[in-house]
Enzyme design. Sequence first.
Site, short mmCIF file in Angstrom:
data_model
loop_
_atom_site.label_atom_id
_atom_site.label_comp_id
_atom_site.label_asym_id
_atom_site.label_seq_id
_atom_site.Cartn_x
_atom_site.Cartn_y
_atom_site.Cartn_z
N CYS A 117 -3.59 0.83 4.74
CA CYS A 117 -2.69 -0.30 4.96
C CYS A 117 -3.18 -1.63 4.36
CB CYS A 117 -2.34 -0.49 6.43
SG CYS A 117 -3.05 0.66 7.57
N ARG A 151 -13.28 8.63 7.84
CA ARG A 151 -13.50 8.13 9.20
C ARG A 151 -14.66 8.89 9.81
NH1 ARG A 151 -7.14 7.71 11.08
NH2 ARG A 151 -6.59 6.29 9.38
N GLN A 183 -4.10 11.17 3.49
CA GLN A 183 -2.84 10.93 4.18
C GLN A 183 -1.70 10.86 3.18
OE1 GLN A 183 -4.17 7.11 5.86
NE2 GLN A 183 -3.88 8.02 7.88
N ASP A 230 0.52 8.79 2.95
CA ASP A 230 0.74 7.50 3.60
C ASP A 230 1.80 6.69 2.87
OD1 ASP A 230 0.24 5.65 5.50
OD2 ASP A 230 -1.75 5.08 4.80
N HIS A 286 3.76 2.54 3.39
CA HIS A 286 4.02 1.36 4.21
C HIS A 286 5.31 0.72 3.76
CE1 HIS A 286 -0.27 2.12 4.74
NE2 HIS A 286 0.00 1.80 5.98
N LYS A 327 3.88 4.07 18.50
CA LYS A 327 4.12 5.08 17.47
C LYS A 327 5.16 6.09 17.94
CE LYS A 327 -0.13 6.80 17.60
NZ LYS A 327 -1.18 7.73 17.14
N HIS A 380 4.28 1.83 9.27
CA HIS A 380 3.33 2.82 8.73
C HIS A 380 3.94 4.18 8.97
CE1 HIS A 380 -0.19 -0.06 9.44
NE2 HIS A 380 0.76 -0.58 10.18
#
Length: 644
Positions: free
Chosen positions: A338, A367, A385, A387, A389, A473, A519
Amino acid sequence: MKINITLPDGSIREFPNGVTGSEIASSISEGLARVSLAIEVNGEVWDLSRPILSNAAIKILTWNDKAGKTTFWHSSAHLLAEALEALHPGVKFGIGPPIENGFYYDVDLGGKAFGDEDLAAVEVKMKELAKKNSVYSRKDVSKAEALEYFTAKGDPYKIELIDGLDDGKITFYQQGDFVDLCKGPHIPNTGFIKAMKLLNVAGAYWRGNEKNKMLTRIYGITFPKQKELEEYLHLLEEAKKRDHRKLGKELELFAFSEKVGMGLPLWLPKGTILRERLEQFMRKAQIKAGYDPVVTPHIGSKALYVTSGHYEKYGKDSFQPIHTPDEGEEFLLKPMNCPHHCEIYKTKPRSYRDLPIRLAEFGTVYRYEQSGELHGLTRVRGFTQDDAHIFCRPEQVKSEFIKVIDLVLHVFRSLGFENFTAQVSLRDPANKEKYIGQDHLWERAEREIQEAADEQGLQTVTVLGEAAFYGPKLDFMVKDALGRNWQLGTIQVDYQLPQRFELEYVGSDNQKHTPVMIHRAPFGSLERFVAVLIEHCAGNFPLWLAPDQIAVLPISERFNDYAKLVYDRLKEQDIRGLLDDRDEKIGRKIRDAETRKIPYMLIVGEKEVSEGMVAVRKHSQGDQGSIALDEFVNRFRLECAAPN
RNA sequence: GCUGUUGUAGCUCAGUGGUAGAGCACUUCCUUGGUAAGGAAGAGGUCGUGAGUUCAAUCCUCAUCAACAGCUCCA
């Protein structure tokens, strides 16, 4: 005095006041009485022996009712405790509830090790005690009595539990020599428990708090019949065959190396094909949905994460900063994408006309997960991910959110995931300091998520305390082979990061405004998604994903040339497969291809060579007859197309 | 991170205080076979790693690493 008892079929019968569940069951039929475990009275589960003192709607509960099983397992936990106390005098008890499959009891063995042999011994004792048909009897006690009993016995955990209870509502249950603090209900006697298995021993923190003492948790499962236990254990064995870690090894999809580091998966060639197919599928879907692909680096300066708030929240429990020859310069391996995407947003002034902007990236993040948390591909330290945004105006949040829900559902449907749970993950109201941002923005985000889910007709469950630290979420949860829940897709509304990164756009009023960020990751991560996919299809991937789609199997080496021709023809058409030209009999080659879960086998011998044909065999479905090679290729290409 | 269990050949697993074994996989040879395992021979292991006890350790002790089950955690 008579009371009216309403049965599940709606019929009403009259019974003397004070009638018990077992008397009602007997009056219905002897067969029912023999198998009844408990009774539901006005929606509450009671002991069969408890007198009913007013009109009530009832249902006799047996093993076939969920509440019947729960009661059975709860009583089994007491039996376990009785056996433990018999074999390990002085053991202190925590709690012993039923769970989805079976039950456990948390105990403090005073630091004594408790291994498999102890477990087996306790199991034997349980069997012995069960045969005594000890009655589970209920007794109301005052708080003072309860405290006195457990103080005398020296059970500090029970005392702590009693402290939290209201006087006048405390009950004990006793079977044999064992007395427990318990609100019940229980089955009539231990004789119902015919088959039992203590499954494993694990540690568990008292009251689920890491700061408390760790107790020994003993898991077990019981059944009214030996056969049911055997069936259950067999089912467990079958489920283990679908474990993605086992299949990942067998099908050569991924591996781990101690030298590379724990939780850092190595994708093998076949696994990479699978992964890239999924990636392609997602790329296409996202382009169609108006996303712009971007690429960002694997590291970012520490300042980026200080701004985002991630450094404060996770900094000390993460991979530590990377240093450079320049004094004081620090970079972090990116734990999420992000902040990078926020900086892309900031590369130029944005107008309200530009929004929404949807930036998508297959972003690999790192992580530092706790070592005990790592689990195959489902929980790793380096993962990718899918991912994206979405930066939008406040009034666009809901419609954008709905579009994302559609995308997630499209993905799940395309891959045959029907049994997912849509979970609305909110803040824990009792623990607000874990979260950043103002209340009104949280409330707004929570409302928007719930409304969007409702408008899409999603059945949702709400779980408190599962929100991200910056916002609520909507999570899509799927179970693995052994019934463990994993979060795959996730969609999050975020009012915080845009503020922290000072993102803005110029509105129609020519004023600066802060956009809202969504997200989202439909797969969640490629790693976890592939893991759950493997378990879901037991390694039998849909044709469009299968790493090897076709095995070409010549009947003898004499036909290897033709087989090679067939194989090359497939390759020309981008069909993935292998040519098994080993000096083995056809039965063997078929067996190996079946074991490797290859969807199609093309068998070629004398007959096929002379006629330009292939004999088609489908995985686990056997011989499909012969067909001209060209026709097979045409049909196959249609069949193996990815969903869109 | 915590509690417990495990670690022997590429894989699945036996085994023993006197420096190791099976099946499958692999290599070679025989076999040229029509829809789930053809036959033979061979090669392959510092018994997770480090220290200790012992005349002697893969086996016993301790430490450490990793995996598994659960707890806690999960941006």
